[in-house]
Scaffold this active site. Structure first.
Site, PDB file in Angstrom:
ATOM      1  N   ALA A 189      -0.464  20.159  -0.017  1.00 13.79           N
ATOM      2  CA  ALA A 189       0.068  20.283  -1.307  1.00 13.79           C
ATOM      3  C   ALA A 189       1.452  19.578  -1.787  1.00 13.79           C
ATOM      4  O   ALA A 189       1.682  19.632  -2.933  1.00 13.79           O
ATOM      5  CB  ALA A 189       0.186  21.880  -1.456  1.00 13.79           C
ATOM      6  N   ALA A 190       2.488  19.190  -0.630  1.00 14.36           N
ATOM      7  CA  ALA A 190       3.571  18.545  -0.967  1.00 14.36           C
ATOM      8  C   ALA A 190       3.362  17.054  -1.108  1.00 14.36           C
ATOM      9  O   ALA A 190       4.455  16.363  -1.177  1.00 14.36           O
ATOM     10  CB  ALA A 190       4.453  18.970   0.087  1.00 14.36           C
TER      11      ALA A 190
ATOM     12  N   GLY B   3      -1.139  16.032  -3.472  1.00 14.48           N
ATOM     13  CA  GLY B   3      -1.006  17.548  -3.530  1.00 14.48           C
ATOM     14  C   GLY B   3      -0.283  17.848  -4.699  1.00 14.48           C
ATOM     15  O   GLY B   3      -0.690  19.102  -5.143  1.00 14.48           O
TER      16      GLY B   3
ATOM     17  N   ARG C  88      -2.418   5.227   1.543  1.00 12.27           N
ATOM     18  CA  ARG C  88      -2.695   3.869   1.861  1.00 12.27           C
ATOM     19  C   ARG C  88      -1.377   3.021   1.593  1.00 12.27           C
ATOM     20  O   ARG C  88      -0.502   3.199   0.596  1.00 12.27           O
ATOM     21  CB  ARG C  88      -3.616   3.307   1.024  1.00 12.27           C
ATOM     22  CG  ARG C  88      -4.942   3.558   1.213  1.00 12.27           C
ATOM     23  CD  ARG C  88      -6.273   3.145   0.577  1.00 12.27           C
ATOM     24  NE  ARG C  88      -6.195   1.685   0.522  1.00 12.27           N
ATOM     25  CZ  ARG C  88      -6.923   1.053  -0.210  1.00 12.27           C
ATOM     26  NH1 ARG C  88      -7.431   1.576  -1.413  1.00 12.27           N
ATOM     27  NH2 ARG C  88      -6.919  -0.279   0.144  1.00 12.27           N
TER      28      ARG C  88
ATOM     29  N   ILE D  38     -10.760  15.100   0.187  1.00 14.65           N
ATOM     30  CA  ILE D  38     -10.241  13.774  -0.321  1.00 14.65           C
ATOM     31  C   ILE D  38      -9.455  12.841   0.696  1.00 14.65           C
ATOM     32  O   ILE D  38      -9.458  11.539   0.562  1.00 14.65           O
ATOM     33  CB  ILE D  38      -9.005  14.437  -1.315  1.00 14.65           C
ATOM     34  CG1 ILE D  38      -9.711  15.365  -2.200  1.00 14.65           C
ATOM     35  CG2 ILE D  38      -8.441  13.232  -1.823  1.00 14.65           C
ATOM     36  CD1 ILE D  38      -8.639  16.135  -3.244  1.00 14.65           C
TER      37      ILE D  38
ATOM     38  N   ARG E 144     -12.902   5.984 -12.737  1.00 20.95           N
ATOM     39  CA  ARG E 144     -12.510   4.605 -12.839  1.00 20.95           C
ATOM     40  C   ARG E 144     -13.777   3.686 -13.667  1.00 20.95           C
ATOM     41  O   ARG E 144     -13.421   2.786 -14.470  1.00 20.95           O
ATOM     42  CB  ARG E 144     -12.090   3.578 -11.605  1.00 20.95           C
ATOM     43  CG  ARG E 144     -10.894   4.156 -11.005  1.00 20.95           C
ATOM     44  CD  ARG E 144     -10.566   3.594  -9.715  1.00 20.95           C
ATOM     45  NE  ARG E 144      -9.492   3.778  -9.206  1.00 20.95           N
ATOM     46  CZ  ARG E 144      -8.907   3.828  -7.885  1.00 20.95           C
ATOM     47  NH1 ARG E 144      -9.951   3.783  -7.070  1.00 20.95           N
ATOM     48  NH2 ARG E 144      -7.700   4.235  -7.464  1.00 20.95           N
TER      49      ARG E 144
ATOM     50  N   HIS F  51     -17.246   5.830  -0.576  1.00 16.95           N
ATOM     51  CA  HIS F  51     -15.977   5.868  -1.223  1.00 16.95           C
ATOM     52  C   HIS F  51     -14.874   4.644  -0.648  1.00 16.95           C
ATOM     53  O   HIS F  51     -13.556   5.113  -0.316  1.00 16.95           O
ATOM     54  CB  HIS F  51     -15.143   7.232  -1.160  1.00 16.95           C
ATOM     55  CG  HIS F  51     -14.030   7.385  -1.722  1.00 16.95           C
ATOM     56  ND1 HIS F  51     -13.900   7.183  -3.270  1.00 16.95           N
ATOM     57  CD2 HIS F  51     -12.651   7.805  -1.541  1.00 16.95           C
ATOM     58  CE1 HIS F  51     -12.895   7.484  -3.556  1.00 16.95           C
ATOM     59  NE2 HIS F  51     -12.042   7.968  -2.489  1.00 16.95           N
TER      60      HIS F  51
END
Length: 356
Positions: free
Chosen positions: A52-53, A57, A124, A160, A196, A220
């Protein structure tokens, strides 16, 4: 005049925020006692975000705090969780926010959750492919899924963490080892490819993206991302030049953002938006809404591969139905073969990581 117990509770709640012990985390007994709102929070679902940080997130946590279907929001990370929790908790929406820091609090973060969203992992960077992320993110996903299997095996899991083509098989193998695997409850989030596609196709057609629906199947990453432009809604025709342009841009949308940010990050904001859009669909399915259909990378018999992204119908048990691809044109059939070849290796890479 308020009864004395209510006054004492209010004072304790204020005191806990003004003088928090070390951090405003779930481990604090003072904060647990003071957090009386959590006992009678808004009706809805309990959601945990693992990672979450991070770049995805944080905006993901903010957007989930705004979702009226969420009653409890658990924010877990190995760093910076207290700050994100404090920040998000000040938003005047119904969800009760609790933070969890480090491996020792993972089980507490997961217990009792209905939906787990996993953006954890490294992002990435320029020149990096999703497969370059594998060595680091595979271990992270394995550890988190072991916790999920132990603490909330019936939760819906939205994965994810990249490379999704490999991390979903990793998660499946972890759950199989634990004896908790339910293929209906494990979904790789490919919604950003759909978002997208809707945006780019709308630009070409001169339409509002909200009025466009493009099925995106396969996987993906790169050539595994296969937009089915022959099935666009509203029905539309494209020149071969437009098909090539759109397919290439949809497949390389992530690289477009990484290069534009010039080393400062990846597609964190659009990914958070897409993740929340998909999570909301899962929650509406859990609520029992009819006709909730989205694309996701799931256990599948659509092709000979064990996992594949296609449209799925979501319901109270997670995936209620996996849809076939429908009629494909020649360009899409060629793209499908390329996608399957690439996907097979990525899936095997994930499976082997756990089995070897």
């Amino acid at each position: 005049m308020q009864p004395i117990p209510d006054v004492n509770q209010r004072i304790a709640r204020i005191s806990a925020h003004l003088h928090p012990p070390k951090s405003q985390m779930e481990e604090s007994s003072a904060l647990r006692r003071a957090n009386c709102r959590a006992k009678g929070g808004a009706p809805g679902f309990k959601v945990a975000i693992l990672g979450a940080a991070g770049g995805i997130g944080q905006p993901l946590a903010m957007l989930m705090k705004m979702n009226p279907l969420v009653s409890v929001l658990h924010l877990y990370d190995v760093v910076n969780a207290p700050g994100v929790t404090a920040d998000i908790s000040h938003m005047d929406t119904g969800a009760v926010v609790r933070g969890f820091l480090g491996q020792q609090q993972l089980e507490a973060a997961l217990t009792g959750m209905d939906l787990i969203i996993v953006p954890a992992g490294v992002p990435r960077k320029p020149g990096m492919t999703r497969d370059d992320l594998f060595k680091i993110n595979a271990g992270i996903v394995k550890t988190l899924c072991e916790g999920i299997a132990k603490c909330c095996p019936r939760a819906i899991v939205n994965l994810i963490s990249n490379p999704v083509n490999s991390t979903v098989p990793i998660a499946a193998e972890v759950f199989k080892k634990a004896g908790t695997y339910d293929p209906k409850r494990l979904l790789g989030v490919t919604m950003l490819d759909v978002v997208r596609a809707n945006t780019f196709v709308a630009e070409v057609l001169g339409l509002d993206p909200r009025d466009v629906d493009v099925p995106v199947v396969g996987g993906h990453a790169g050539v595994t991302i296969l937009p089915l432009l022959s099935q666009v809604k509203p029905p539309s025709s494209f020149t071969q030049e437009e098909i090539s342009y759109l397919t290439d841009r949809i497949q390389n949308g992530g690289t477009e953002v990484v290069e534009a940010k010039a080393g400062a990050g990846s597609a964190t904001l659009s990914m958070a938006y897409a993740a929340v859009k998909f999570a909301d669909a899962c929650l509406r399915g859990l609520r029992g809404d009819a006709g909730v259909i989205e694309c996701a990378f799931v256990s599948s018999q659509v092709t000979e591969l064990p996992f594949f992204a296609s449209k799925v119908r979501l319901g109270r048990n997670g995936i209620e139905e996996v849809y076939s691809l429908g009629p494909l044109n020649e360009y899409e059939r060629i793209g499908l073969e390329k996608a399957k070849k690439e996907l097979a290796g990525s899936i095997e890479k994930g499976v082997s990581f756990i089995r070897s």
